[in-house]
Design a protein around this motif. Structure first.
Motif, PDB file in Angstrom:
ATOM      1  N   ALA A 165       0.821  -1.218   0.000  1.00 57.03           N
ATOM      2  CA  ALA A 165       0.000   0.000   0.000  1.00 57.03           C
ATOM      3  C   ALA A 165       0.852   1.264   0.000  1.00 57.03           C
ATOM      4  N   VAL A 166       1.984   1.254   0.713  1.00 54.64           N
ATOM      5  CA  VAL A 166       2.786   2.478   0.761  1.00 54.64           C
ATOM      6  C   VAL A 166       3.479   2.746  -0.570  1.00 54.64           C
ATOM      7  N   THR A 167       3.712   1.699  -1.338  1.00 54.19           N
ATOM      8  CA  THR A 167       4.274   1.916  -2.665  1.00 54.19           C
ATOM      9  C   THR A 167       3.205   2.454  -3.608  1.00 54.19           C
ATOM     10  N   ASP A 168       1.947   2.053  -3.401  1.00 56.73           N
ATOM     11  CA  ASP A 168       0.847   2.709  -4.120  1.00 56.73           C
ATOM     12  C   ASP A 168       0.848   4.209  -3.822  1.00 56.73           C
ATOM     13  N   MET A 169       0.991   4.552  -2.545  1.00 53.22           N
ATOM     14  CA  MET A 169       0.981   5.963  -2.149  1.00 53.22           C
ATOM     15  C   MET A 169       2.115   6.719  -2.827  1.00 53.22           C
ATOM     16  N   ASP A 170       3.272   6.072  -2.897  1.00 50.70           N
ATOM     17  CA  ASP A 170       4.401   6.737  -3.533  1.00 50.70           C
ATOM     18  C   ASP A 170       4.172   6.875  -5.033  1.00 50.70           C
ATOM     19  N   ALA A 171       3.484   5.911  -5.629  1.00 47.57           N
ATOM     20  CA  ALA A 171       3.181   5.999  -7.057  1.00 47.57           C
ATOM     21  C   ALA A 171       2.230   7.162  -7.332  1.00 47.57           C
ATOM     22  N   VAL A 172       1.260   7.392  -6.459  1.00 49.97           N
ATOM     23  CA  VAL A 172       0.366   8.537  -6.615  1.00 49.97           C
ATOM     24  C   VAL A 172       1.164   9.832  -6.475  1.00 49.97           C
ATOM     25  N   ARG A 173       2.036   9.881  -5.472  1.00 50.41           N
ATOM     26  CA  ARG A 173       2.892  11.075  -5.306  1.00 50.41           C
ATOM     27  C   ARG A 173       3.656  11.366  -6.590  1.00 50.41           C
ATOM     28  N   ASP A 174       4.235  10.306  -7.172  1.00 50.60           N
ATOM     29  CA  ASP A 174       5.026  10.475  -8.387  1.00 50.60           C
ATOM     30  C   ASP A 174       4.151  10.943  -9.552  1.00 50.60           C
ATOM     31  N   ALA A 175       2.940  10.368  -9.649  1.00 48.65           N
ATOM     32  CA  ALA A 175       2.042  10.727 -10.753  1.00 48.65           C
ATOM     33  C   ALA A 175       1.577  12.170 -10.661  1.00 48.65           C
ATOM     34  N   LEU A 176       1.571  12.731  -9.469  1.00 46.98           N
ATOM     35  CA  LEU A 176       1.173  14.130  -9.276  1.00 46.98           C
ATOM     36  C   LEU A 176       2.350  15.088  -9.394  1.00 46.98           C
ATOM     37  N   GLY A 177       3.547  14.541  -9.567  1.00 46.07           N
ATOM     38  CA  GLY A 177       4.722  15.394  -9.710  1.00 46.07           C
ATOM     39  C   GLY A 177       5.162  16.042  -8.413  1.00 46.07           C
ATOM     40  N   VAL A 178       4.869  15.403  -7.285  1.00 44.01           N
ATOM     41  CA  VAL A 178       5.246  15.947  -5.973  1.00 44.01           C
ATOM     42  C   VAL A 178       6.608  15.382  -5.586  1.00 44.01           C
ATOM     43  N   PRO A 179       7.609  16.217  -5.362  1.00 43.92           N
ATOM     44  CA  PRO A 179       8.946  15.683  -5.066  1.00 43.92           C
ATOM     45  C   PRO A 179       9.050  15.020  -3.698  1.00 43.92           C
ATOM     46  N   LYS A 180       8.437  15.651  -2.670  1.00 43.04           N
ATOM     47  CA  LYS A 180       8.529  15.090  -1.324  1.00 43.04           C
ATOM     48  C   LYS A 180       7.228  15.344  -0.573  1.00 43.04           C
ATOM     49  N   ALA A 230       8.379   5.419   5.340  1.00 45.19           N
ATOM     50  CA  ALA A 230       9.684   6.010   5.653  1.00 45.19           C
ATOM     51  C   ALA A 230      10.829   5.068   5.346  1.00 45.19           C
ATOM     52  N   THR A 231      10.624   3.780   5.544  1.00 40.50           N
ATOM     53  CA  THR A 231      11.708   2.815   5.342  1.00 40.50           C
ATOM     54  C   THR A 231      11.741   2.264   3.921  1.00 40.50           C
ATOM     55  N   HIS A 232      10.618   2.322   3.201  1.00 39.58           N
ATOM     56  CA  HIS A 232      10.599   1.885   1.799  1.00 39.58           C
ATOM     57  C   HIS A 232      10.922   3.025   0.834  1.00 39.58           C
ATOM     58  N   HIS A 233      10.552   4.255   1.205  1.00 38.22           N
ATOM     59  CA  HIS A 233      10.714   5.398   0.289  1.00 38.22           C
ATOM     60  C   HIS A 233      11.301   6.597   1.031  1.00 38.22           C
ATOM     61  N   PRO A 234      12.452   6.431   1.649  1.00 38.57           N
ATOM     62  CA  PRO A 234      13.010   7.520   2.478  1.00 38.57           C
ATOM     63  C   PRO A 234      13.375   8.760   1.681  1.00 38.57           C
ATOM     64  N   GLY A 235      13.704   8.607   0.410  1.00 41.51           N
ATOM     65  CA  GLY A 235      14.158   9.749  -0.368  1.00 41.51           C
ATOM     66  C   GLY A 235      13.062  10.720  -0.740  1.00 41.51           C
ATOM     67  N   THR A 236      11.811  10.338  -0.555  1.00 38.02           N
ATOM     68  CA  THR A 236      10.708  11.236  -0.919  1.00 38.02           C
ATOM     69  C   THR A 236      10.014  11.786   0.318  1.00 38.02           C
ATOM     70  N   LEU A 237      10.702  11.749   1.448  1.00 35.92           N
ATOM     71  CA  LEU A 237      10.096  12.144   2.719  1.00 35.92           C
ATOM     72  C   LEU A 237      10.765  13.401   3.256  1.00 35.92           C
ATOM     73  N   SER A 238       9.940  14.378   3.672  1.00 35.92           N
ATOM     74  CA  SER A 238      10.499  15.590   4.275  1.00 35.92           C
ATOM     75  C   SER A 238      10.175  15.708   5.760  1.00 35.92           C
ATOM     76  N   GLY A 239       9.330  14.857   6.282  1.00 33.83           N
ATOM     77  CA  GLY A 239       9.007  14.870   7.701  1.00 33.83           C
ATOM     78  C   GLY A 239       7.943  13.835   8.004  1.00 33.83           C
ATOM     79  N   VAL A 240       7.747  13.533   9.304  1.00 33.06           N
ATOM     80  CA  VAL A 240       6.759  12.542   9.730  1.00 33.06           C
ATOM     81  C   VAL A 240       6.085  13.034  11.002  1.00 33.06           C
ATOM     82  N   LEU A 241       4.760  13.015  11.002  1.00 31.63           N
ATOM     83  CA  LEU A 241       3.976  13.286  12.205  1.00 31.63           C
ATOM     84  C   LEU A 241       3.217  12.014  12.560  1.00 31.63           C
ATOM     85  N   LEU A 242       3.463  11.490  13.752  1.00 29.09           N
ATOM     86  CA  LEU A 242       2.859  10.240  14.206  1.00 29.09           C
ATOM     87  C   LEU A 242       1.911  10.523  15.358  1.00 29.09           C
TER      88      LEU A 242
END
Length: 642
Positions: A183-198, A215-227
């Protein structure tokens, strides 16, 4: 509460996931947002070429939207096999409101569950508030849920094992790919399709698992985390929600209270003593499952305030306070765990979580190992399995561990890759004292992110940043972090406590600590304190931090009479109410910025007194400053805790 109630079926299932220990299922207090205005919907048949890669420069049409745009993309069922079946994943994209300049960033939010995410878009947007002036909001519906290629099993009932195994057979092996790691790779694919860098990932409850996985599968596209309200993972990368009963939550509620600390023993120890007593002397009005539900509901201020004193009073021969509380818990609406859409929840929880049995073992062996675990570890102590389920034959349903016994062995799919390095990005985690994950457990997970910050929210429950219970301090911290994670500094010290736990339930006026700092006579000071205790008891059923939404408009007084709640007028009316046995109170309490009461008080000698009270209700203080008139004489006084 804000918004519409979620379906009761989904609330019940979510309660199983969050608590992991319930027999007769507890009622979750989560709410769903109001429906959004009809959004723009765009679709595409394009499939992404792989994690983090678009297809030949493809950009989704929503990338150019100026207002909310709902869209979908096609992704591989198995991200490890680009040639696998394609499934549809839907999302909502809310561009920043200030279109005069580029957005400062994008918040990728997941509201938890695991449940459909799109219905939560309005409540997420409301919580983020001014952050969305300069930031985009992206919400991706996790695969298998809601509108994202939903998994459905007609007739599925989580309390009937045969329907769980039948559901798995109906879905077949493809259900093994409806998991957090995919599922998180789906999320990253949507991010990429929208042209969002991070993105800055904002995860609530199960959304914090998605955040850890992202965060652990796609660390390069992350600018912060709120848990918000962490779901912990272990060294193997799977969820490690402890199977346990949290009697210690009564200790947490009791500790700040001077009166509660005077109890003869710690509250959790008193619960153990009461369980032994009720086994030997059953009380049809305080059944052991009801007692377990009461202590599990300590996050409700009414339960936290009264629970410890009610248990102590019962052991001291006064059953009325505890019987009154258990009637509140037993009055919760009955819940069904039967719904076709719960198949999606099963696919995530059963595959993402470590249980006390081998993942590859057949169902019969899983059941044997789980039963041995219950017998050996007694995770629900001081309760036994029989205490919670009764002596009837059949398999118990005490949590998702029992449900997942009948879900086939999933593939190897840890949400967090074992040994993964967590990225060095700004991280703020927040969790409540009364969450199912303890502050210490949440801190341990947060520390995996270098330089992260965990903030304990005193007296808060689960999901501290959402809903009516989110206080101003929490909202301010959340918004400040999401507005600029890199610039955020400090450790928020938020406190949601607005009561002190009781230490006793006096039976007579003579047992009530008298009012202090007033010129009234000795008897009058006790009558005044007892009248105030009656008014405070009446208002406890409408604590602004939350109360059981099923609580009826009328409720009995502790030792007689009737309370009527008029929520539209902000009033509680008392008719012949007796909080202590030898004092009868009639009149009305009004709640607002300050509480006021106009009462007629009749004492045990037949004396009648007109009493007017004014005080600031719902404060976390041992003593309360009260002013008003007693039989026409003005007074100011301090009412000590009891």
């Amino acid at each position: 509460m804000n918004g519409n109630q979620r379906s009761i079926t989904l609330r019940a299932a979510t309660a199983l996931v969050a608590a992991g220990t319930c027999g007769t299922l507890l009622l979750s207090l989560l709410t769903a947002p109001n429906a959004a205005a009809r959004p723009t919907t765009t679709t595409t048949d394009e499939a992404t070429g792989g994690p983090g890669k678009g297809v030949s420069g493809f950009r989704h049409p929503c990338a150019a939207a100026k207002t909310r745009c709902d869209g979908e993309i096609r992704v591989p069922l198995d991200w490890g096999d680009p040639a696998s079946e394609r499934i549809t994943v839907v999302f909502a994209w809310l561009p920043g409101k200030d279109t005069s300049r580029p957005a400062s960033g994008t918040v990728l939010a997941n509201p938890g569950g695991p449940s459909p995410a799109l219905p939560a878009v309005p409540s997420l947007a409301e919580s983020l508030g001014p952050v969305l002036d300069r930031h985009n909001l992206l919400v991706v519906e996790p695969r298998g849920l809601g509108k994202s290629s939903p998994l459905l099993c007609p007739g599925l009932d989580l309390e009937r094992p045969e329907t769980v195994s039948a559901c798995a057979a109906h879905l077949g092996p493809r259900s093994r790919f409806f998991t957090a790691d995919q599922a998180v790779t789906d999320m990253d694919a949507v991010r990429d399709a929208l042209g969002v860098p991070k993105v800055t990932f904002y995860g609530i409850s199960y959304g914090t698992l998605f955040a850890q996985a992202y965060a652990t599968h796609h660390p390069g596209t992350l600018s912060g985390v709120l848990l918000d309200s962490i779901v912990p993972t272990g060294e193997d990368g799977y969820v490690t929600k402890p199977i346990r009963f949290r009697a210690d939550l009564l200790d947490v509620a009791c500790d700040p209270s001077r009166a509660c600390r005077r109890l003869p023993g710690d509250p959790s120890g008193l619960v153990s003593k009461l369980v032994r007593h009720l086994r030997a002397h059953p009380d049809p009005e305080v059944r052991l499952p009801s007692l377990s539900h009461l202590t599990n509901n300590v996050p409700l201020p009414m339960i936290g305030r009264e629970g410890s004193a009610a248990v102590a009073a019962y052991l001291d021969g006064d059953p009325l306070p505890l019987r009154r509380l258990t009637r509140v818990i037993d009055g919760a609406p009955s819940q069904s765990l039967r719904a076709a859409e719960l198949a999606g929840l099963l696919s995530y929880v059963c595959a993402d979580t470590t249980f006390p049995f081998e993942r590859a073992a057949p169902a019969e062996e899983r059941r044997r190992r789980l039963d041995r675990y219950y017998d050996r570890e007694r995770p629900f102590r001081p309760f036994t399995v029989t205490d919670l389920t009764g002596p009837a034959a059949g398999r118990p349903t005490l949590g998702m561990q029992d449900v997942c016994v009948d879900w086939p062995a999933p593939r190897v799919s840890p949400p967090v890759p074992p040994g993964a390095e967590y990225p060095r990005v700004p991280v703020l985690a927040m969790g409540g004292d009364f969450d199912s994950t303890t502050p210490a457990e949440a801190t341990a997970v947060t520390r995996r992110f270098p330089g992260s910050t965990f903030s304990r929210v005193r007296f808060a429950g689960h999901s501290v940043t959402q809903g009516a219970q989110a206080n101003e301090c929490v909202h301010d911290a959340m918004r400040a972090f999401l507005a600029d994670p890199a610039a955020f500094d400090g450790r928020p010290r938020c406190d949601e406590s607005n009561y002190r736990a009781l230490g006793s339930f006096p039976r007579t006026v003579a047992q009530v600590p008298p009012a202090r700092d007033t010129a009234l006579g000795a008897k009058e000071r006790r009558v005044l304190a007892a009248a105030f205790a009656t008014a405070a008891d009446a208002t406890a059923g409408r604590n602004p931090l939350g109360y059981p939404f099923w609580l009826p408009a009328t409720r009995e007084g502790l030792r007689g009479g009737e309370l009527t709640f008029d929520d539209k007028a902000g009033a509680v009316r008392l008719r012949d109410v007796r909080f202590v046995g030898d004092l009868t109170v009639n009149g009305e309490v009004r709640l607002g910025t300050a509480a006021t009461a106009r009462l007629t008080v009749t004492d045990g000698d037949g004396g009648s007194h007109a009493v007017e009270l004014a005080w600031k209700a719902f404060l976390a203080e041992d003593d309360t400053a009260v002013s008003g008139t007693f039989a026409g004489r003005a007074f100011t006084a301090t009412i000590p805790a009891h």
